[in-house]
Write a protein that holds these residues in place. Sequence first.
Motif, PDB file in Angstrom:
ATOM      1  N   THR A 128       0.679  -1.262  -0.125  1.00 50.84           N
ATOM      2  CA  THR A 128      -0.099  -0.017  -0.007  1.00 50.84           C
ATOM      3  C   THR A 128       0.841   1.054  -0.006  1.00 50.84           C
ATOM      4  OG1 THR A 128      -1.686  -1.247   1.316  1.00 50.84           O
ATOM      5  CG2 THR A 128      -1.750   1.260   1.156  1.00 50.84           C
ATOM      6  N   GLN A 129       1.857   1.091   0.676  1.00 49.13           N
ATOM      7  CA  GLN A 129       2.713   2.367   0.919  1.00 49.13           C
ATOM      8  C   GLN A 129       3.467   2.671  -0.445  1.00 49.13           C
ATOM      9  OE1 GLN A 129       3.127   4.642   3.074  1.00 49.13           O
ATOM     10  NE2 GLN A 129       2.655   4.023   4.754  1.00 49.13           N
ATOM     11  N   ARG A 130       3.900   1.527  -1.110  1.00 50.43           N
ATOM     12  CA  ARG A 130       4.677   1.786  -2.088  1.00 50.43           C
ATOM     13  C   ARG A 130       3.619   2.403  -3.275  1.00 50.43           C
ATOM     14  NH1 ARG A 130       6.476  -3.807  -3.395  1.00 50.43           N
ATOM     15  NH2 ARG A 130       6.187  -4.109  -1.189  1.00 50.43           N
ATOM     16  N   VAL A 131       2.371   1.794  -3.560  1.00 50.28           N
ATOM     17  CA  VAL A 131       1.683   2.360  -4.727  1.00 50.28           C
ATOM     18  C   VAL A 131       1.221   3.720  -4.384  1.00 50.28           C
ATOM     19  CG1 VAL A 131       0.694   0.236  -5.560  1.00 50.28           C
ATOM     20  CG2 VAL A 131      -0.426   1.079  -3.873  1.00 50.28           C
ATOM     21  N   LEU A 132       0.878   4.200  -2.987  1.00 45.73           N
ATOM     22  CA  LEU A 132       0.769   5.374  -2.547  1.00 45.73           C
ATOM     23  C   LEU A 132       1.766   6.293  -3.080  1.00 45.73           C
ATOM     24  CD1 LEU A 132      -0.908   5.417   0.960  1.00 45.73           C
ATOM     25  CD2 LEU A 132      -1.815   6.529  -1.150  1.00 45.73           C
ATOM     26  N   ALA A 133       3.086   5.823  -3.137  1.00 48.00           N
ATOM     27  CA  ALA A 133       4.019   6.683  -3.324  1.00 48.00           C
ATOM     28  C   ALA A 133       3.986   6.655  -5.007  1.00 48.00           C
ATOM     29  CB  ALA A 133       5.462   6.114  -2.850  1.00 48.00           C
ATOM     30  N   VAL A 134       3.790   5.640  -5.666  1.00 48.04           N
ATOM     31  CA  VAL A 134       3.570   5.706  -7.140  1.00 48.04           C
ATOM     32  C   VAL A 134       2.688   6.563  -7.489  1.00 48.04           C
ATOM     33  CG1 VAL A 134       3.009   4.271  -9.031  1.00 48.04           C
ATOM     34  CG2 VAL A 134       4.717   3.302  -7.349  1.00 48.04           C
ATOM     35  N   VAL A 135       1.629   6.920  -6.884  1.00 50.32           N
ATOM     36  CA  VAL A 135       0.588   7.674  -7.437  1.00 50.32           C
ATOM     37  C   VAL A 135       0.955   9.280  -6.714  1.00 50.32           C
ATOM     38  CG1 VAL A 135      -1.118   6.094  -7.861  1.00 50.32           C
ATOM     39  CG2 VAL A 135      -1.220   7.216  -5.585  1.00 50.32           C
ATOM     40  N   GLY A 136       1.967   9.348  -6.265  1.00 49.01           N
ATOM     41  CA  GLY A 136       2.215  10.819  -5.641  1.00 49.01           C
ATOM     42  C   GLY A 136       1.476  11.013  -4.397  1.00 49.01           C
ATOM     43  N   LEU A 159      -6.664   4.911  -8.362  1.00 47.59           N
ATOM     44  CA  LEU A 159      -5.372   4.495  -9.274  1.00 47.59           C
ATOM     45  C   LEU A 159      -4.643   3.571  -8.429  1.00 47.59           C
ATOM     46  CD1 LEU A 159      -4.236   4.420 -11.921  1.00 47.59           C
ATOM     47  CD2 LEU A 159      -2.918   6.533 -11.296  1.00 47.59           C
ATOM     48  N   ALA A 160      -4.268   3.966  -7.272  1.00 47.08           N
ATOM     49  CA  ALA A 160      -3.404   3.266  -6.613  1.00 47.08           C
ATOM     50  C   ALA A 160      -3.811   1.694  -6.301  1.00 47.08           C
ATOM     51  CB  ALA A 160      -3.096   3.750  -5.089  1.00 47.08           C
ATOM     52  N   ARG A 161      -5.285   1.554  -5.942  1.00 49.03           N
ATOM     53  CA  ARG A 161      -6.073   0.344  -5.770  1.00 49.03           C
ATOM     54  C   ARG A 161      -5.712  -0.355  -7.117  1.00 49.03           C
ATOM     55  NH1 ARG A 161     -12.228   0.559  -4.355  1.00 49.03           N
ATOM     56  NH2 ARG A 161     -12.225   1.067  -6.891  1.00 49.03           N
TER      57      ARG A 161
END
Lengths: 221, 371
Positions: A128-136, A159-161
């Motif tokens: 979750t932390q990683r995709v949150l970072a990916v989507v800014g 989008l992160a989901r």
Amino acid sequence: MIAPLLHADRLTQVYPDGDGLRVILDGFSLYLHRGEMIGVSGPSGTGKTTLLRILAGLSAPQEGTLNVLGERAHVGDPRALARIRNAHIGYLAQTGDLLNDESVGANIDLPLRFLRPAPSRAERKGRTQRVLAVVGLGGLSPERPVDTLSGGQRRRVALARALIREPDILIADEPTASLDAEAAAALATLLRARADAGTGVILASHDLDVLDRCDRLIRLP
Amino acid sequence: MSSLTRLGRDLRGATGWIITSTVILGLTAGLIASFATFAFSGSSDSVRDTAHNLSGFRVIDPQARIGRDVRDATRLPATAPLLDALGERTDLSLVLGADYLTQVLANPTLARVGALRILISTGVAEATDQAPPGDTEALYWGSPADLARIGPTRLGTLTLLRGSGQAPAVVGATAADPVLWVSPAGATALTLMNGGRADELARSIRCACSPDTLGTLTATMNTAEDQAHTGRRFEAVAATSLQRSRSGALSDALALGLTLTTLIMGSLVVVAAARRLRERMLARCRIEFRQGARASALRIRMQVTLTLGVDLPLLTGYTVGWLAYLPADWPPLLPPSALAAPVAVALILHLLIAVPFSRALTRAFQLKGSS
Ligand SMILES: Nc1ncnc2c1ncn2[C@@H]1O[C@H](COP(=O)(O)OP(=O)(O)OP(=O)(O)O)[C@@H](O)[C@H]1O
Ligand SMILES: [Mg+2]
């Protein structure tokens, strides 16, 4: 020949419209390859969302087949579609489809919770932390209730989901709607980067900047 | 978040409303059931022909107190005049079931008990249409030939005998088998010792007299209740009518109509509340399904949610209602078969809610339509 990620074959969708019928798709076919980003454009109400939902295995048209990474499913077979969808496709809905009474983290790791075997809590947190970072949204606490977010933040959470299962195919319905120009550009860059990393991306948009970065455009009449 | 947590969220979505309304509905159903229980328990055709020479009490308790108030007979204001009368009047008897009596007499503290006139029967219902035949020392139900000893009942030098035959008989004490003869004041000890309910004490008394004659006693008892502001009343009625439904008065039809109306309205409220629950849950299920939840898991969760949110509160409310109104001794309205009603109501409600829900889920899972 390299096998396509996705092959939609002769999709037909007709809606009743008043006394007559309204043809949205008439034998529509499409190939999507790895690393490719396809943009779908067209005026409002032409069937962009309809098409994307069908490609994502979320909606069943009257006719056609969907072939994803060699797995073939007639659109009338919801089980097969669900299997394909869960295994390979991330979908960002135009409306976001978030669980409004839950936290950011609970929304984002929702798809992971239905995986068997289920990933550990720690793994879910990490991803979750990683995709949150990916989507800014690296600075956003996963504990935040979703209904306290801005429209743009909500879209990025959605989008992160869509990204958390690291799908082979990402389908995004108006991903930059309700974002300011800067955030929209950042998101477009992000999607392009996903595509360059090998994901097949299909998006619907009115945003010319976004459409500009696509490899191919499909214009619905 | 486990599926248990998700189930919890579904239930919380009901905002307590559905649960509250089902509890109320259950209470109402329990009320009906308590009527029904009184209506026909132990009623039998043979009772009806008997002349009104045996009477008893009907207890009317509009507030239907349970708990300490009624569990402790000393708190019943009418207890004192009732016990006094038991000591003075020879036409009053305490009617106890054989099982109850065996239990009472097995208790050694009874040795302190003085003397009590006891009419023993194998079943209270049978005893009621027989007047105690006279001012004898002990009264028996059954022929002397059928006399048998009851279990460890020696109280000092006394032995208690019980008959099991059909005809009433009067048996005097013999040197070999002295008969239990307890003083009327002993009724206090007998009743209270066994945790008998106060209203049971009144219900256990029969008078070999007409209801009018017993009415002088109920007047005193009611005065005592009035002074304590309990709102409870005692009515002297023919013993036979204690066993039967009250003949159809207008008020009965009215009460029945009101109760049924309440039930129907209550069901409508529950169904409406469930509709809200359904909309919320459906939106949730749709999103979860799109994110990979299995359709079967969502269906099971829906059923469990309904069971916990509708069936359980309904049946709990029913049980509470039934227990709460049980001591009220209201006149009966429905036949005993109506006791199956709460389960049927729960089932019907469950289906009313679950069937459209299930169909909506099917639509969502079959991917028909858009958004
Ligand atoms: N279930 C349905 N029944 C009938 N008509 C429908 C249904 N779903 C969509 N439509 C119609 O199909 C057409 C295409 O809808 P769609 O949502 O795909 O448009 P869109 O191109 O995504 O528009 P927008 O840019 O506004 O999002 C619309 O005219 C819509 O009213
Ligand atoms: Mg659309």
